[in-house]
Structures are given as structure tokens and as C-alpha cells.
Scaffold this motif. Structure first.
Motif, PDB file in Angstrom:
ATOM      1  N   LYS A   1     -12.618  11.574  -1.220  1.00  0.00           N
ATOM      2  CA  LYS A   1     -11.277  11.005  -1.265  1.00  0.00           C
ATOM      3  C   LYS A   1     -10.670  11.378  -2.607  1.00  0.00           C
TER       4      LYS A   1
ATOM      5  N   THR B   1      -7.603  10.944  -5.561  1.00  0.00           N
ATOM      6  CA  THR B   1      -6.652   9.989  -6.117  1.00  0.00           C
ATOM      7  C   THR B   1      -5.766  10.682  -7.143  1.00  0.00           C
TER       8      THR B   1
ATOM      9  N   SER C   1      -2.985   9.446  -9.847  1.00  0.00           N
ATOM     10  CA  SER C   1      -2.424   8.249 -10.467  1.00  0.00           C
ATOM     11  C   SER C   1      -1.262   8.623 -11.380  1.00  0.00           C
TER      12      SER C   1
ATOM     13  N   ASN D   1       0.097   5.135  -7.228  1.00  0.00           N
ATOM     14  CA  ASN D   1      -0.993   6.042  -6.882  1.00  0.00           C
ATOM     15  C   ASN D   1      -0.764   6.676  -5.517  1.00  0.00           C
TER      16      ASN D   1
ATOM     17  N   PHE E   1      -3.249   8.289  -2.590  1.00  0.00           N
ATOM     18  CA  PHE E   1      -4.631   8.483  -2.148  1.00  0.00           C
ATOM     19  C   PHE E   1      -4.621   9.461  -0.977  1.00  0.00           C
TER      20      PHE E   1
ATOM     21  N   ASN F   1      -6.629  10.962   2.079  1.00  0.00           N
ATOM     22  CA  ASN F   1      -7.705  10.466   2.929  1.00  0.00           C
ATOM     23  C   ASN F   1      -8.895  11.425   2.993  1.00  0.00           C
TER      24      ASN F   1
ATOM     25  N   TRP G   1     -10.518  14.877   1.993  1.00  0.00           N
ATOM     26  CA  TRP G   1      -9.179  15.119   1.484  1.00  0.00           C
ATOM     27  C   TRP G   1      -8.743  16.576   1.607  1.00  0.00           C
TER      28      TRP G   1
ATOM     29  N   TYR H   1      -2.079  10.474   4.131  1.00  0.00           N
ATOM     30  CA  TYR H   1      -2.202  10.004   2.750  1.00  0.00           C
ATOM     31  C   TYR H   1      -1.627   8.599   2.654  1.00  0.00           C
TER      32      TYR H   1
ATOM     33  N   GLU I   1       0.452   3.802  -3.084  1.00  0.00           N
ATOM     34  CA  GLU I   1       0.382   2.439  -3.602  1.00  0.00           C
ATOM     35  C   GLU I   1       1.424   2.277  -4.707  1.00  0.00           C
TER      36      GLU I   1
ATOM     37  N   HIS J   1       0.608   3.658   4.410  1.00  0.00           N
ATOM     38  CA  HIS J   1      -0.125   4.823   4.910  1.00  0.00           C
ATOM     39  C   HIS J   1       0.786   5.707   5.748  1.00  0.00           C
TER      40      HIS J   1
END
Length: 327
Positions: free
Chosen positions: A237, A239, A241, A246, A248, A250, A253, A259, A262, A269
Motif C-alpha cells: 500500500k 501513502t 502525505s 493524505n 492512500f 490501494n 498499489w 485510491y 483523507e 474512497h
């Protein structure tokens, strides 16, 4: 060259089977020939996918007037020599990643493509994945603010495989870095460019390949933590930031189907399923570029491939990874 692009495949391992299934989904693409060093393997593959021409050596396919573009899916150590010979015969090339095992090989391949005015692209399929394309757009729009940290890993257990096979054999440029470490390095490069400094550490396997490598890429205002390994399984996965949130990607990846974003404590999602396995999109790019008489892609250019392999070269220097044929 007619309306359809006629494809040939050199190297008929597992990835070639996945590739040809997506090739069948692309309008204007025809698989007309396949080649293996074993004529029996070539004929079996041709029968399975209803391919008219099966060759027991690579040269016959390169010389065939029934092939416009060749997909090279051999072990890494053969990429450069095969691609160069094929381009000298006027064939366009989509070559599995890494394009070559080091910057010298990649630079020579690009020079030959330019000399012969043929298309050459590294088959870094993740670059064309719809989620990756969308994420790059969102980051450019400032969706999560300036990037401060990237984490990406790719690891699976493979030490039980045949030691003469491509993953564990140093003579075939084996190890985790060129096979799967290229993906985390690619993501960092795609989003942040080349770092100002790199730290890297590898653990070696008894055959002489590196079986796991940890990397830190240090940028002017951000850092990336990257990892690849063949002795355990990672979450796979990624990330990204930023100062405002963020993203992410999936698992897995590198072939993601969506994806998440956040922001402010809320996670949203987004599903972006690929057509076929995901090779479809890089094939489309090749078709588009060749029909436009280009020798490289704007989305994954010759310079991009040179930058990527130069980063891998630097990681290898830091971690002490050398292949026997480079001595």
C-alpha cells in the motif's frame, strides 16, 4: 504500415500471458508472431492465443515483415541486446521494465532508437494506470497541499524459487531491486523528481542477489521511504502525505483499482477499475505514439527512463549491488 499495428512478443513467460490477454482488448492491435528459444514453447503459446507465426529464435521474429512492434518480456539482462538488434532491423519496441540493467545500457538503447527513427518505451505499466494518472492530476491541483512524505513498498516471498531462475540468479540481473524495487522508486520519482540525496541498504542472498533493500530519498522539502524484498510479504500500500491530507493507493498499489483521500479526519474512497489486467493502457499509449510517428511517449519519455535507471544505479552503489557481468 496498415491500420492495424502488428505485434510480436519475444519471451513467453508469465508476464507475456498476462500481456497478450490485454492486447486482445485493444482495437487496432494484432498479435501476429511470438518467439521463444524453444520452438515447442513458442508453438504452444501460439496455439493457446491463436497466433499465426511461432518462431524458435528471436532473430526470425525480428526479421519478419509481419511484425511492426515487438514487446520484449525476457529477463532483464537480455533487454538491451534484443531491443538494439530489433531496432536496427526497423522494429518499434515496448520493453519490459527495467529498460536496461544500468544507465549505460539504457542510453545506448535510446541512441539506437533515435538513429533508426523507431519508437522505444519502457513498459512501466503503472504510469498509465487510471488511478495513478488521476492522483498525479490531483496532486498538481494541490488536493492535499505540498507533498512532505511518500511511503511505498513491494515485497513477496520468493526464496523458494529455482536459483537458476531470473529472480535469484545474479547472471540474469536478479534480486528485488530491478524486478519490484523499481516500482517504489518510480512512484517517488513520478511525484517528486530526483532526490538531492539517497541512502540505501541491502541484505544479500546466498546466490549473490540482493533479497531486500531499504531506501531513503531526501528531497529539498520532503522524504520518501521505499522498500523492496523477496524474503517476506509487505502490504503493498502506498501513502502520499501532504500538509493538508493524505492519499492512500490501494494494495497492490502498482496495479491499483482505486485510491482514498483523507482530509480533515474524513476518508473518501474512489474506485477506478482497470480494463483487463492493466497492460491495456500502456498498449494504447504505444499504439497512439507509433501512429503519430513519435519515437517516445510524452507520459513516459526516454529521459524518464534514463532518470529512473540512474536512481536505481545510485541505490545499487549505496547498497553494494553489482552483477557479475558488470565487473
Amino acid at each position: 504500415m496498415g491500420q492495424n499495428l502488428r505485434w510480436g512478443i519475444i519471451g513467453l513467460g508469465n508476464i507475456a500471458h498476462k500481456f497478450v490477454k490485454d492486447l486482445q482488448l485493444v482495437e487496432g492491435a494484432m498479435l501476429t508472431a511470438v518467439a521463444s528459444r524453444s520452438i515447442e514453447k513458442s508453438k504452444k503459446f501460439a496455439i493457446q492465443y491463436n497466433v499465426e507465426n511461432a518462431f524458435g529464435n528471436y532473430q526470425e521474429l525480428m526479421e519478419s515483415e509481419l511484425v511492426d512492434v515487438i514487446y520484449i518480456a525476457t529477463p532483464h539482462s537480455f533487454h538491451a541486446s534484443i531491443a538494439i538488434e530489433a531496432m536496427e532491423k526497423g522494429k518499434h519496441i515496448l520493453c519490459e521494465k527495467p529498460l536496461g540493467v544500468n544507465l549505460n545500457e539504457v542510453s545506448e538503447m535510446i541512441n539506437v532508437a533515435k538513429k533508426n527513427n523507431v519508437f522505444l518505451m519502457e513498459a512501466l505499466w503503472t504510469r498509465f494506470n487510471p488511478s495513478i494518472v488521476k492522483i498525479k492530476e490531483l496532486l498538481a491541483e494541490g488536493k492535499i497541499g505540498a507533498i512532505k512524505y511518500i511511503h511505498a513498498d513491494f515485497a513477496f516471498p520468493a526464496l523458494d524459487r529455482a536459483e537458476e531462475g531470473r529472480l535469484l540468479n545474479p547472471d540474469l540481473a536478479g534480486g528485488s531491486l530491478l524486478d519490484i524495487g523499481i516500482y517504489p522508486i518510480f512512484l517517488s520519482y513520478l511525484l517528486q523528481g530526483k532526490p538531492k540525496a539517497i541512502q540505501a541498504f541491502s541484505k544479500m542472498y546466498k546466490t549473490g542477489i540482493e533479497m531486500q533493500t531499504s531506501m531513503i530519498f531526501d528531497f529539498e522539502n520532503a522524504q520518501a521511504m521505499l522498500y523492496s524484498g523477496l524474503n517476506s510479504k509487505s502490504e503493498m500500500k502506498a501513502t502520499i502525505s501532504g500538509i493538508n491530507g493524505n492519499i492512500f493507493i490501494n494494495p497492490k498499489w502498482h496495479e491499483t483499482q482505486g485510491y482514498s483521500i483523507e482530509k480533515g479526519g474524513e476518508v473518501t474512497h474512489y474506485d477506478l477499475p482497470t480494463k483487463g489486467k492493466g497492460f491495456y493502457y500502456e498498449i494504447l499509449e504505444v499504439q497512439k505514439c507509433i501512429k503519430a510517428n513519435k519515437i517516445e511517449s510524452d507520459l513516459w519519455s526516454h529521459q524518464n527512463s534514463k532518470d529512473l535507471i540512474s536512481l536505481i544505479d545510485e541505490v545499487r552503489v549505496k547498497a553494494g549491488v553489482i552483477f557479475p557481468f558488470e565487473n
